[in-house]
Design an enzyme around this catalytic site. Structure first.
Site, mmCIF file in Angstrom:
data_model
loop_
_atom_site.group_PDB
_atom_site.id
_atom_site.type_symbol
_atom_site.label_atom_id
_atom_site.label_comp_id
_atom_site.label_asym_id
_atom_site.label_seq_id
_atom_site.Cartn_x
_atom_site.Cartn_y
_atom_site.Cartn_z
ATOM 1 N N ASP A 179 18.265 36.193 89.428
ATOM 2 C CA ASP A 179 18.878 36.159 88.089
ATOM 3 C C ASP A 179 17.761 35.966 87.078
ATOM 4 O O ASP A 179 16.957 35.044 87.207
ATOM 5 C CB ASP A 179 19.893 35.021 87.982
ATOM 6 C CG ASP A 179 20.856 35.215 86.812
ATOM 7 O OD1 ASP A 179 20.394 35.584 85.714
ATOM 8 O OD2 ASP A 179 22.063 35.001 87.005
ATOM 9 N N SER A 186 27.268 28.353 76.464
ATOM 10 C CA SER A 186 28.515 29.073 76.717
ATOM 11 C C SER A 186 28.756 29.309 78.206
ATOM 12 O O SER A 186 29.878 29.608 78.608
ATOM 13 C CB SER A 186 28.508 30.417 75.978
ATOM 14 O OG SER A 186 27.516 31.276 76.508
ATOM 15 N N ASN A 187 27.716 29.159 79.034
ATOM 16 C CA ASN A 187 27.868 29.342 80.475
ATOM 17 C C ASN A 187 28.614 28.183 81.130
ATOM 18 O O ASN A 187 29.243 28.348 82.181
ATOM 19 C CB ASN A 187 26.508 29.457 81.163
ATOM 20 C CG ASN A 187 25.640 30.593 80.662
ATOM 21 O OD1 ASN A 187 24.428 30.474 80.642
ATOM 22 N ND2 ASN A 187 26.256 31.687 80.237
ATOM 23 N N LYS A 203 18.039 30.161 85.039
ATOM 24 C CA LYS A 203 19.194 29.886 85.895
ATOM 25 C C LYS A 203 18.799 29.695 87.354
ATOM 26 O O LYS A 203 19.367 28.849 88.050
ATOM 27 C CB LYS A 203 20.224 31.013 85.783
ATOM 28 C CG LYS A 203 21.061 30.980 84.521
ATOM 29 C CD LYS A 203 22.142 32.045 84.573
ATOM 30 C CE LYS A 203 23.006 31.998 83.322
ATOM 31 N NZ LYS A 203 24.066 33.044 83.344
ATOM 32 N N ASN A 248 27.579 43.956 85.872
ATOM 33 C CA ASN A 248 27.388 45.265 85.261
ATOM 34 C C ASN A 248 27.252 46.325 86.339
ATOM 35 O O ASN A 248 26.849 46.057 87.469
ATOM 36 C CB ASN A 248 26.176 45.259 84.310
ATOM 37 C CG ASN A 248 24.889 44.926 85.046
ATOM 38 O OD1 ASN A 248 24.286 45.788 85.657
ATOM 39 N ND2 ASN A 248 24.481 43.655 84.992
ATOM 40 N N CYS A 305 32.432 39.999 80.169
ATOM 41 C CA CYS A 305 33.173 38.753 80.015
ATOM 42 C C CYS A 305 32.950 38.144 78.633
ATOM 43 O O CYS A 305 33.822 37.469 78.098
ATOM 44 C CB CYS A 305 32.765 37.758 81.095
ATOM 45 S SG CYS A 305 33.337 38.191 82.750
#
Length: 397
Positions: A179, A186-187, A203, A248, A305
């Site tokens: 990643d 917001s995660n 991350k 994606n 999302c």
């Protein structure tokens, strides 16, 4: 009051005992060696192909471990006493093709018969995985398999978070995480492997820190890179299973083609608003992502999302299902979601299942793997499909 000697003498009248050489011949002819020693005794070694159930768990676990009561069993312990009593109990449960091996594993070794080095869990591991060890379908051998297994997670977001946590807790020995994103506030509504004090951190580093605190048995390989045709084969090679948590289409088609080329199964997961989907794309045993979706939809019909929103708890369910499917694949348990698409509707609290079939027109197959060219497909995805990043794959829900 009956003495132990009297009990054993009476048991010998009911149970057939055989020496180690006869036992070896029976095992070579297809009989299953059933080892009823305690787990810590197994470090002394085991007979190849043994089913291991401790004497204390035998009556509770045998019908799951050996469902066919006509299976020929050679029961053994350390010296031949517990196996005698175990064989008598098995006969009471309806197992009639059972013998006890006199002298036990010690006599087997003394006779110079073949055996393998035992691999026992240490005290801390035994406590940590005790609920797994109580499952005959997992047991000591299964837990050792998990500890030796390698799973790659594509994405450390909404799906990768619960999948990584449960795989780590289960004792999957090596987890790779790909990643290139960083933790954003917001995660935190759904990406439960991260925390507020890690906002701005990579991350993969945040996930690795959480996993190491959860289970020190797990090695984490963090890859803060953009997945592309130049590195995908190198990144996934050597892993037993891949968890697809990307959000994606370019990443998914890239992963599909690479996994087909190397023959590695992919546990697919996707989420959208209140709905989730899970399937297993094993290129050697069933349909793949290209069989389900030969061509991607237009970008305007595939919002991310970030655009459409997602119920925070939903990826927890889908990611957990992905972890279960991965563990089933690693241990060879049950019926994995190969050729099946499981759909979860959170609003109706309903699961639906749809059959997936291989597309005869699909040129990207394991049988044609030498002809498969892995290439980037960024042109399939508009920038709005990559939530919060300027570079396409890999990102996470």
């Amino acid at each position: 009051m009956t003495s132990l000697r009297e009990l054993l003498d009476a048991t010998r009248d009911r149970v057939t005992e055989v020496g180690v050489h006869v036992a070896a011949e029976m095992i070579a002819s297809g009989a299953v060696p059933l080892d009823v020693r305690e787990a810590e005794e197994l470090v002394a070694g085991t007979i190849a192909g043994s089913t291991t159930i401790t004497r204390g768990q035998l009556e509770l676990s045998i019908e799951t471990a050996v469902p066919d009561k006509e299976t020929p069993l050679v029961v053994l312990c350390g010296g031949g006493t517990r196996s005698l009593l175990a064989a008598d109990s098995l006969a009471t449960l309806g197992y009639h093709n059972v013998v006890s091996m006199t002298g036990g594993f010690n006599a087997w070794k003394d006779a110079g018969l073949p055996w393998g080095d035992g691999e026992a869990l240490d005290t801390e591991q035994r406590a940590r995985y005790q609920r797994h060890l109580s499952l005959p379908e997992v047991g000591e051998a299964g837990q050792q398999t998990l500890l030796a297994s390698k799973v790659l997670l594509l994405g450390a977001g909404g799906l990768g978070s619960p999948a990584a946590l449960y795989l780590a807790a289960a004792g999957v020995g090596t987890l790779g995480i790909v990643d290139m994103d960083v933790v954003d506030a917001s995660n935190l509504q759904r990406q439960v492997i991260h925390s507020l004090d890690r906002v701005g951190q990579k991350k993969v580093d945040s996930a690795a820190e959480t996993i190491r605190r959860l289970n020190p048995d797990v090695q984490v390989h963090a890859h803060a890179v953009r997945l592309d045709a130049g590195n995908v084969l190198e990144l996934i090679e050597g892993y037993d299973v891949i968890i697809d948590g990307a959000d994606n289409f370019p990443a998914r088609y890239l992963l599909n083609d690479a996994s087909v080329k190397l023959g590695i199964p992919v546990v697919h997961g996707s989420i959208f608003r209140f709905e989730g989907q899970v399937s297993v794309f094993d290129p050697q045993r069933g349909p793949t992502y290209r069989d389900m979706l030969p061509t991607p939809p237009a970008a305007e019909f595939a919002p991310s999302c970030a655009e459409a929103g997602v119920l925070g708890a939903l990826p927890g369910i889908v990611g957990s299902l992905q972890a279960i499917e991965a563990i089933k694949l690693l241990l060879g348990l049950g019926d994995p979601l190969i050729g099946r698409l499981l759909v979860f509707d959170a609003l109706d609290m309903a699961f639906s299942e749809y059959a997936l079939n291989s597309d005869p027109e699909n040129p990207v197959t394991f049988d044609r793997r030498d002809l498969v060219e892995v290439s980037d497909l960024d042109e399939l995805c508009s920038p709005n499909l990559v939530a919060g990043l300027t570079d396409p794959p890999v990102t996470s829900h």
